[in-house]
Motif scaffolding. Sequence first.
Motif, PDB file in Angstrom:
ATOM      1  N   ASN A 154      16.365  27.421 -13.926  1.00 26.29           N
ATOM      2  CA  ASN A 154      16.898  28.024 -15.150  1.00 26.29           C
ATOM      3  C   ASN A 154      17.692  26.955 -15.915  1.00 26.29           C
ATOM      4  O   ASN A 154      17.729  25.793 -15.518  1.00 26.29           O
ATOM      5  CB  ASN A 154      17.744  29.275 -14.827  1.00 26.29           C
ATOM      6  CG  ASN A 154      18.952  28.947 -13.954  1.00 26.29           C
ATOM      7  OD1 ASN A 154      19.322  27.781 -13.803  1.00 26.29           O
ATOM      8  ND2 ASN A 154      19.560  29.960 -13.385  1.00 26.29           N
ATOM      9  N   SER A 155      18.334  27.365 -17.012  1.00 21.95           N
ATOM     10  CA  SER A 155      18.987  26.349 -17.842  1.00 21.95           C
ATOM     11  C   SER A 155      20.173  25.703 -17.109  1.00 21.95           C
ATOM     12  O   SER A 155      20.470  24.534 -17.327  1.00 21.95           O
ATOM     13  CB  SER A 155      19.431  26.947 -19.180  1.00 21.95           C
ATOM     14  OG  SER A 155      20.239  28.067 -18.941  1.00 21.95           O
ATOM     15  N   ALA A 177       9.731  27.611 -13.187  1.00 24.44           N
ATOM     16  CA  ALA A 177      10.766  28.021 -14.123  1.00 24.44           C
ATOM     17  C   ALA A 177      11.183  29.437 -13.762  1.00 24.44           C
ATOM     18  O   ALA A 177      10.426  30.181 -13.126  1.00 24.44           O
ATOM     19  CB  ALA A 177      10.217  27.961 -15.539  1.00 24.44           C
ATOM     20  N   ASP A 178      12.392  29.811 -14.138  1.00 24.37           N
ATOM     21  CA  ASP A 178      12.916  31.130 -13.786  1.00 24.37           C
ATOM     22  C   ASP A 178      12.239  32.202 -14.639  1.00 24.37           C
ATOM     23  O   ASP A 178      12.519  32.333 -15.829  1.00 24.37           O
ATOM     24  CB  ASP A 178      14.437  31.150 -13.989  1.00 24.37           C
ATOM     25  CG  ASP A 178      15.044  32.396 -13.365  1.00 24.37           C
ATOM     26  OD1 ASP A 178      14.477  33.500 -13.549  1.00 24.37           O
ATOM     27  OD2 ASP A 178      16.085  32.271 -12.699  1.00 24.37           O
ATOM     28  N   ALA A 221      14.446  34.870 -16.216  1.00 19.58           N
ATOM     29  CA  ALA A 221      15.226  34.405 -17.373  1.00 19.58           C
ATOM     30  C   ALA A 221      14.346  34.252 -18.613  1.00 19.58           C
ATOM     31  O   ALA A 221      14.839  34.279 -19.742  1.00 19.58           O
ATOM     32  CB  ALA A 221      15.898  33.077 -17.048  1.00 19.58           C
TER      33      ALA A 221
END
Length: 261
Positions: free
Chosen positions: A33-34, A69-70, A73
């Motif tokens: 995530n970010s 990647a999440d 999210a």
Amino acid sequence: MDEDRRNTTIRTRVDGRVGWITLDRPEALNALNSEVAREVVAAALAFDADEGIGAIVITGSDRAFAAGADIKAMEGLTGRDVAVGNHFHAWQSFADVRTPVIAAVAGYALGGGCELAMMCDVILAADTARFGQPEITLGVIPGMGGTQRLVRAVGYFKAAELVLSGRIVEADEAERIGLVSRVVPAEALHEEAAALAAAIASKPLPALYAAKAALDAALEAPLAEGLRLEKHLFASLFDTADQKEGMAAFREKREPRFTHR
Ligand code: CAA
């Protein structure tokens, strides 16, 4: 060896001239995530700015390097959110570090996890590693460089099969198609990564930076441009203390004592 320093989603430590980044979001199989991006990039840039570091290792857990990647999210995002937010842009800074980076992969390296490994210079895979770009099954495509780097790594037809089908490959197949540098027994992964990273990090830093920059150009530039860059970098190394030391040590039949300058 330094103690692990714990951030929210990663751990870092320094072992001699090697900087370690361990993805540590076990509840989400290290999904990116970010916050992970921010922490990994900050750690990598800090190691990259440190002349005491000659190699970086990025790794995950036994179960997952990173499962992508999440998805949770991303699920509610619109196309505009992704485009305006320049969603995976932060990772470019990781791909751009000058210091050689080794991915030590056990378990899942899927989607963004596979793409993160492909941003590294060497991929060491445990025999438990599984690689793939399953984004197509989510209604999207790889978005962290996978369509481009996978083609360059394994050629068009293998890459197309994997990206279009989402098929996951085991470590031995990944090695056969050229997606990993070497497969090692899972229990030896960190030891092998540490040994390789230490061997790389002991080499003269200016030459390591130059070698990585020239290798990168092979993936990005037309041949003539890459050859020009190699010629320029090769010449520039003759103004370094380590070139004088390395060649003098050869002539004097002794081990070189590099100062990384
Ligand atoms: N994003 C968010 N959460 C994730 C995740 C991801 N990519 N992968 C796993 N998780 C979470 C699961 O939701 C689960 O959480 P809960 O316990 O809260 O339900 C936890 O991690 C454990 O996962 P599973 O229960 O699914 O574990 P499993 O052993 O049954 O399956 C797996 C493992 C096959 C890897 C499966 O988790 C999976 O398919 N994950 C998604 C893989 C994927 O599609 N990756 C691509 C993402 S998109 C992308 O990466 C875009 C890009 O190009 C950058």
